[in-house]
Design a protein around this motif. Structure first.
Motif, PDB file in Angstrom:
ATOM      1  N   MET A   1     -26.341  48.034 -43.722  1.00 27.74           N
ATOM      2  CA  MET A   1     -27.081  48.723 -44.609  1.00 27.74           C
ATOM      3  C   MET A   1     -28.119  49.845 -44.153  1.00 27.74           C
ATOM      4  O   MET A   1     -27.990  50.967 -44.652  1.00 27.74           O
TER       5      MET A   1
ATOM      6  N   ILE B   1     -31.269  52.971 -47.071  1.00 23.89           N
ATOM      7  CA  ILE B   1     -30.161  52.029 -47.626  1.00 23.89           C
ATOM      8  C   ILE B   1     -29.447  52.843 -48.847  1.00 23.89           C
ATOM      9  O   ILE B   1     -30.173  53.512 -49.556  1.00 23.89           O
TER      10      ILE B   1
ATOM     11  N   HIS C   1     -20.872  51.448 -48.211  1.00 20.89           N
ATOM     12  CA  HIS C   1     -22.143  51.837 -47.626  1.00 20.89           C
ATOM     13  C   HIS C   1     -22.065  53.460 -48.001  1.00 20.89           C
ATOM     14  O   HIS C   1     -21.409  54.216 -47.300  1.00 20.89           O
TER      15      HIS C   1
ATOM     16  N   ALA D   1     -27.291  53.848 -42.434  1.00 19.33           N
ATOM     17  CA  ALA D   1     -27.522  55.114 -43.323  1.00 19.33           C
ATOM     18  C   ALA D   1     -28.520  56.042 -42.641  1.00 19.33           C
ATOM     19  O   ALA D   1     -28.316  57.263 -42.454  1.00 19.33           O
TER      20      ALA D   1
ATOM     21  N   GLU E   1     -26.232  51.707 -51.246  1.00 23.51           N
ATOM     22  CA  GLU E   1     -25.151  50.971 -51.196  1.00 23.51           C
ATOM     23  C   GLU E   1     -24.426  51.119 -52.619  1.00 23.51           C
ATOM     24  O   GLU E   1     -25.310  50.923 -53.688  1.00 23.51           O
TER      25      GLU E   1
ATOM     26  N   ARG F   1     -26.246  42.818 -52.709  1.00 23.38           N
ATOM     27  CA  ARG F   1     -25.220  43.376 -51.930  1.00 23.38           C
ATOM     28  C   ARG F   1     -24.928  42.639 -50.720  1.00 23.38           C
ATOM     29  O   ARG F   1     -23.754  42.443 -50.379  1.00 23.38           O
TER      30      ARG F   1
ATOM     31  N   ASP G   1     -22.861  56.489 -45.749  1.00 23.07           N
ATOM     32  CA  ASP G   1     -21.898  56.765 -44.612  1.00 23.07           C
ATOM     33  C   ASP G   1     -20.194  57.110 -45.301  1.00 23.07           C
ATOM     34  O   ASP G   1     -19.704  57.273 -44.329  1.00 23.07           O
TER      35      ASP G   1
END
Lengths: 456, 456
Positions: A154, A251, A370, A157, A253, A322, A373
């Protein structure tokens, strides 16, 4: 040097090593990782290494007797990279599990390969530091495997993947020689970057026996945002809006509605009732709260509801949703874990494409990602007695890859090729790249001792 | 395939290529970079490439005629990596200088190798983005050379070096085949990391003809601190105090008193009168001002005076002192530019060790450093007619390297090995690493066409 017949070599190696097992149950356990992939047999035995010398000895013998060696840490791989079959000997380094030193001033840790990711963070935490690569499996995965797969997580990023946090490695080559790569300094360009070459090489070039890790100061402050959306498309649009707003979440997510329901079922939480898609975002550092406000403004047009917190306990609960996504789905059936990467701006297209694949093939696909990314984990879930390496699950995996390629992306963002994704590797990297990779493999391991048939 | 005698091959290649020069002045210019190293001859000629096809054609011919090729961009290298001598043909890609595309949403630029570093930043800036690796030579160095040396710069303290900002490369191999490495996504682990392998390989594995660069959002805000100290030791202690205070400066530069005086002489500024050592620090992002305060508190016990500014023009003046340090010293004489790296906490010891080497050998050594990375540039200055590759200057370079090694550091942080530092490479990386590096070189370039005798 005598070449023994297959099988005989493994027996000779196992007879000569200090700590071995040929127990059928242990061999069965050592034949699989957490990918769901089941090879058609079990390894001939397991060598347990407790020291660098043990690894050197095992590999010297493997070279002498031409025995294929499968390096193994915690066995939590998600691509079959540490699966083993008949004729293989597993070299288990999980007992090499000591943190050798932590230097809080230089912000480094020197660790053995069997140390768990979470243990590094626990130790770093006592000095106000953290280790950035944090796979969802942090509590159970070990640093050697993190290095082997260039593991993400996570926090990548903002802080980069394993490659950006491993300064130096010691690895034992197939012939037992010890290679040191990288250095103890932040920067350095003396010679080719063999350190980066080993990272992500899935145990095919050397067995990592020591790693010098870069630690970072824990952020002064963290601000957490949980946002719920009517559908995945809205959440993906919100993620793109965050990138466009030029904030840098630590992070970001994405979890789809089906996965939220599975997490709720396992954890007793109530996420799914609040929306059919979820974004978890954290900002950190001296400007965390200010950055959080900009982020919230960016996603507000797309969200059903937004929760903001700077309470650590509440943030941990949200992060747990997550972290528990994969185990929660694994309660529903056998899971084939996709790991595609796409350009970040194409996240919404990727999510839509996965829904289309699911609708067309009838295969159930859950999606977590993610988002910062562009790294999606499409999870194909089949019955507990169905195969994930044949039939519809395999076909869906192939379709996902082609979707990723159509969107300008990649087959695997952070899990590796292992055995599960080899069919598509050449299509992605090209024949010339693969030819060079095989030449590099031959330079490091001319006899093909280390993890044969994996990675490249 | 016929092997021609040396010289004959180069002539045949030059006769067959589209845009060439054998003009003596151009050959003399193409024989050196900015390292001060003067090889004992000039190349046989120069091929000017204006397209990928030109590069492919030149390398096919080089392979056919067995001609050693020295790739060249802007020629601003600092280790002799692009120096060329008799029998060589220089492959000049500086005319391949177009920014092919910028994607402001995905935050990427696709550029040719001859594009100047500063041009990338100027173009990115129009979209609120920046390209992080910023060598002091940003105005005159090109991206191809940045990739070849894994160039660093000031912003690397926070944003990483070239490796962390190059997503994908196209490179032409010695035989004319085109290799693509990396990918267009932030993350990806499909196969070995050939992208990282090419970065920093100093033109010995392939000629970069296209690079996909990662851009980042420009920080919302920047805060700048200039601090003056009684001596280098105090400044180094202050730098360590910044690391210990767990702030993350985007820039943390050290300049010693002698260099300050040289900069003042060139620029008409008044730094040296305010102290005998200087630290320039910038924090950035949403918390820049808050982080600046913590930084200032950390260094206050060590400083004579501290100037704080969030005015961009004043900040640019302060940054200019650092950017002009090397040109300013080059007005004093011929400069041998060291580039050692040490663990960050040993910066003060490194500075003291350099003073000791200077005192003992009588060689004048100026020191500037990227303090947050432990990357020092000790600058040996000799007379304009003295050699930097023999005698005292060479001896001092060797002593610096051994100092760096004693402190657990490296020979080169960001300039590369080139030809100047080859004597000490094996001592740093070890025989086994070097053996593997030569095998990799042979896999990519079996005939040894590309930049022979450089890097490894």
């Amino acid at each position: 040097m005598t070449t023994l017949p297959a099988g005989g070599g493994a027996a000779a190696l196992l007879a000569a090593c200090r700590l071995v097992s040929t127990d059928p149950e242990e061999r069965a356990r050592a034949s699989v990782d957490r990918s769901g992939y089941v090879p058609g047999g079990v390894p001939d035995g397991i060598v347990y290494a407790e020291s660098v010398d043990d690894v050197v000895e095992a590999l010297r013998l493997a070279t002498r007797y031409r025995v294929p060696i499968v390096p193994r840490g915690a066995g939590t791989g998600l691509a079959g990279g540490s699966s083993a079959t008949a004729g293989n000997v597993v070299l288990d380094v999980s007992r090499m599990n000591r943190i050798l030193s932590i230097d809080p001033v230089e912000q480094q840790a020197v660790v053995q390969p069997g140390v768990l990711n979470a243990e590094v963070n626990a130790a770093a935490s006592r000095h106000g530091l953290f280790y950035a690569p944090d796979p969802a499996s942090t509590a159970i995965c070990s640093i050697g495997g993190n290095v082997a797969t260039n593991a993400g997580g996570m926090w990548c990023a903002k802080y980069g993947v394993t490659r950006e946090s491993v300064l130096s490695l010691q690895a034992v080559l197939a012939d037992g020689r010890i290679l040191t790569t990288g250095r103890n300094t932040i920067k350095g360009v003396s010679g080719y970057d063999l350190n980066a070459l080993l990272i992500g090489s899935e145990g095919t070039l050397g067995v990592v026996v020591e790693a010098t890790l870069r630690l970072r100061p824990k952020p002064l402050r963290t601000a957490t945002v949980a946002a719920y959306f009517a559908d995945a498309a809205a959440a993906a649009q919100a993620a793109s809006a965050i990138i466009a707003a030029r904030v840098q979440p630590a992070i970001l997510e994405f979890i789809d509605g089906g996965t939220l329901a599975a997490v709720d079922a396992m954890m007793g939480t109530g996420h799914a009732i609040r929306g059919n898609a979820f974004l978890l975002a954290q900002t950190d550092g001296y400007g965390a709260l200010l950055e959080q406000q900009v982020l919230v403004e960016a996603i507000t047009p797309f969200a059903l509801s937004i929760e903001q917190t700077d309470d650590d306990a509440r943030a941990a609960e949200l992060v747990a949703a997550r972290r528990n996504a994969i185990p929660a789905l694994q309660l529903l059936g056998r899971v084939s874990i996709g790991d595609i990467g796409v350009p970040r701006k194409r996240l919404a297209e990727a999510v839509a494409g996965l829904a289309e694949i699911s609708a067309r093939t009838g295969v159930k696909i859950f999606v977590i990602a993610h988002a910062a990314d562009g790294n999606l984990h499409p999870m194909v879930v089949v019955g507990h007695d169905e195969s994930i390496t044949e039939g519809p699950a395999k076909a869906a995996l192939g379709e996902m890859f082609h979707l990723a390629r159509r969107l300008g992306g990649t087959l695997t963002g952070e899990h590796g090729i292992g055995v599960l994704k080899q069919d598509w590797l050449k299509e992605e990297v090209g024949g010339l790249s693969l030819e060079l990779q095989h030449k590099i493999k031959a330079a490091f391991d001319p006899l093909g001792i280390l993890n044969p048939g994996k990675g490249i």
